[in-house]
Design an enzyme around this catalytic site. Structure first.
Site, short mmCIF file in Angstrom:
data_model
loop_
_atom_site.label_atom_id
_atom_site.label_comp_id
_atom_site.label_asym_id
_atom_site.label_seq_id
_atom_site.Cartn_x
_atom_site.Cartn_y
_atom_site.Cartn_z
CG ASP A 1 -7.14 -3.62 -2.65
OD1 ASP A 1 -7.77 -2.87 -1.88
OD2 ASP A 1 -5.91 -3.59 -2.76
CB SER B 1 -0.96 -0.06 1.20
OG SER B 1 -2.02 0.86 1.05
CG HIS C 1 -5.55 -2.87 0.87
ND1 HIS C 1 -5.13 -2.40 -0.36
CD2 HIS C 1 -4.89 -2.13 1.82
CE1 HIS C 1 -4.28 -1.42 -0.18
NE2 HIS C 1 -4.09 -1.24 1.12
#
Length: 316
Positions: free
Chosen positions: A233, A99, A259
């Site tokens: 996600d 991320s 995610h």
């Protein structure tokens, strides 16, 4: 071997940096996402540590690291990782970022190609504009006060419990709420909350992500890159995987995953990373190649100065 559960500390530039370290061999640097910490990697560290020295820091402003009034930009984080590795006596790494940590990983490779052997991007930021509205809202004036109220002690256990319960439902939209519950509780810390908002302001506004590495992705021709994403996600859309650096990227989209694919499927994740490392020799920085590629940009293929590029595999 050091216990993965043990957090160690070192002071760099006057600020305490927390990190986990395990294993021996070529080094892997694992970078967590926004408002998370190094514990996000504990499920994959044992397998990776069988063949590597694995370093998982708490980024500045997160976890058990200090949360000063400091530089929370991507460049600042990349510099901090270089200095942490230097203090630990580690020269080169394969950097793995999740991320926001993926953005830091790309920035690290961009700033320090001589210290980067490979890059693994996990549900990464920096490849497109779209991002969950919850992160965009953190950039709106007054959001800090709203988060402070939302995480007050009287209802904090109730909210965390509700999020954790929803995460156990067999619904893809609620899959990541267990991790969201941990993030929600961490935001009750005013210092962390301030740091997270500082971080967010450097890469996101109310319209979405505005910092991108796609304009420099052609530099990946000189460095092995792998991308891993979860099909479901809900934070950063899996379609961003299509913007992964070309032509040398391995792209893997994991089914039944959100995610946090490294937490949803830790054994598969560790296996993919190990296979990627075994199949791709470490990049070797060559100033002439780097200069030639920068001059040509993304307009032409390098000729005699370019290393041979592997074909781009299909998304699986």
């Amino acid at each position: 071997m050091e216990s993965i559960e043990d957090v160690q500390y070192v002071v760099v530039h006057g600020h305490r940096r927390a990190y986990r370290i395990a294993g021996s061999g070529p080094a892997l640097l694992l970078l967590h996402g926004l408002a998370c910490d190094s514990s996000t990697w504990v499920d994959v560290m044992p397998a990776l540590a069988e063949h590597h020295t694995v370093i998982a820091p708490d980024l500045l402003g997160h976890g058990q690291s200090d949360k000063p009034n400091a530089d929370y930009s991507l460049g600042g984080y990349a510099n901090g990782m270089r200095d942490l590795l230097t203090v630990l006596g580690i020269d080169k790494v394969t950097v793995i970022g999740h991320s926001f940590g993926g953005g830091v990983a790309m920035q690290f490779a961009y700033q320090f190609p001589d210290r980067t052997e490979r890059v693994v991007l996990v549900s990464t930021g920096g490849l497109g504009k779209e991002v969950t509205p919850l992160i965009r809202l953190m950039t709106v004036p007054g959001s800090g006060m709203a988060i402070a109220v939302a995480t007050m002690r009287p209802w904090r256990p109730l909210v965390r419990g509700a999020l954790a319960s929803l995460s156990r439902l067999p619904i893809s939209a609620t899959r990541d709420l267990g991790e969201v519950a941990r993030i929600y509780e961490s935001l009750a810390d005013p210092a962390l909350r301030t740091a997270v908002q500082r971080v967010t302001s450097h890469v996101v506004d109310w319209r979405g992500q505005f910092v991108t590495m796609t304009d420099r992705s052609y530099l990946a021709r000189l460095m092995p890159v792998m991308v891993i994403w979860g099909r479901e996600d809900m934070v950063i859309p899996v379609s961003h995987a299509e913007s992964a650096p070309s032509p040398v990227s391995d792209v893997h989209v994991l089914e039944d995953s959100g995610h946090f694919p490294h937490r949803d499927h830790p054994e598969q994740f560790a296996r993919l990373v190990q296979q990627f490392i075994e199949a791709n020799a470490p990049a070797h920085y060559h100033r002439g190649r780097w200069r030639a590629l920068l001059k040509r940009g993304d307009q032409h293929e390098l000729e005699s100065v370019e290393q041979p590029a592997a074909p781009r595999p299909a998304i699986v």
